[in-house]
Design a protein around this motif. Structure first.
Motif: not given
Length: 150
Positions: A7-14, A105-120
């Motif tokens: 499981i990876y958290h991936v970030v890339f930019r324009t 796997k246990e960290e997925v909810p934390r990262i999920y919410n982090y990504i979900k709240n990007q705009k804020t």
């Protein structure tokens, strides 16, 4: 028999951090990336971002390296944007680099919410600060001069 969970958290930019991912059409782009992930055997947990970058929380099969995944998702999504140039008229491509960190796997909810709240989240933090924070929190050493370099 092999058993994996990668499981990876991936970030890339324009390219050049252009603010070219039009918010009113980002869902079309995210749906394309979801379809790409599904077609390559990846499990997309969450996608989100801002006009200048994208976050993806994804489980990648062991037959695909994270570098290959990022290369292919950038190529596929870049082509999608170019085919839909009217939706993303200022898009000039993706930046060269990316951030990726692995999680259990246990960290997925934390990262999920982090990504979900990007705009804020980005009301109070710019991309460069966010990337440095992600690198520091992941224990990844870096040279300041290469953050967001083309």
């Amino acid at each position: 028999m092999s058993h994996t969970r990668l499981i990876y958290h991936v970030v890339f930019r324009t390219y050049n951090s252009d603010r070219s991912i039009v918010e009113t059409h980002e869902k079309e782009l995210y749906n394309h990336i979801y379809s790409f992930c599904k077609s390559t055997g990846c499990l997309l947990y969450r996608i989100g971002g801002m006009p200048d970058h994208i976050h993806i929380l994804v489980e990648i099969p062991p037959t695909i390296s994270v570098a290959t995944f990022v290369q292919r998702v950038k190529l596929s999504s870049g082509n999608f944007i170019k085919w839909n140039k009217l939706l993303f008229p200022q898009f000039r491509g993706w930046g060269k680099g990316y951030f990726a960190a692995s999680y259990c796997k246990e960290e997925v909810p934390r990262i999920y919410n982090y990504i979900k709240n990007q705009k804020t989240h980005h009301k109070s933090q710019i991309l460069k600060t966010e990337i440095k924070s992600l690198l520091n929190n992941s224990g990844i050493k870096y040279d300041e001069k290469y953050i967001l370099e083309e």
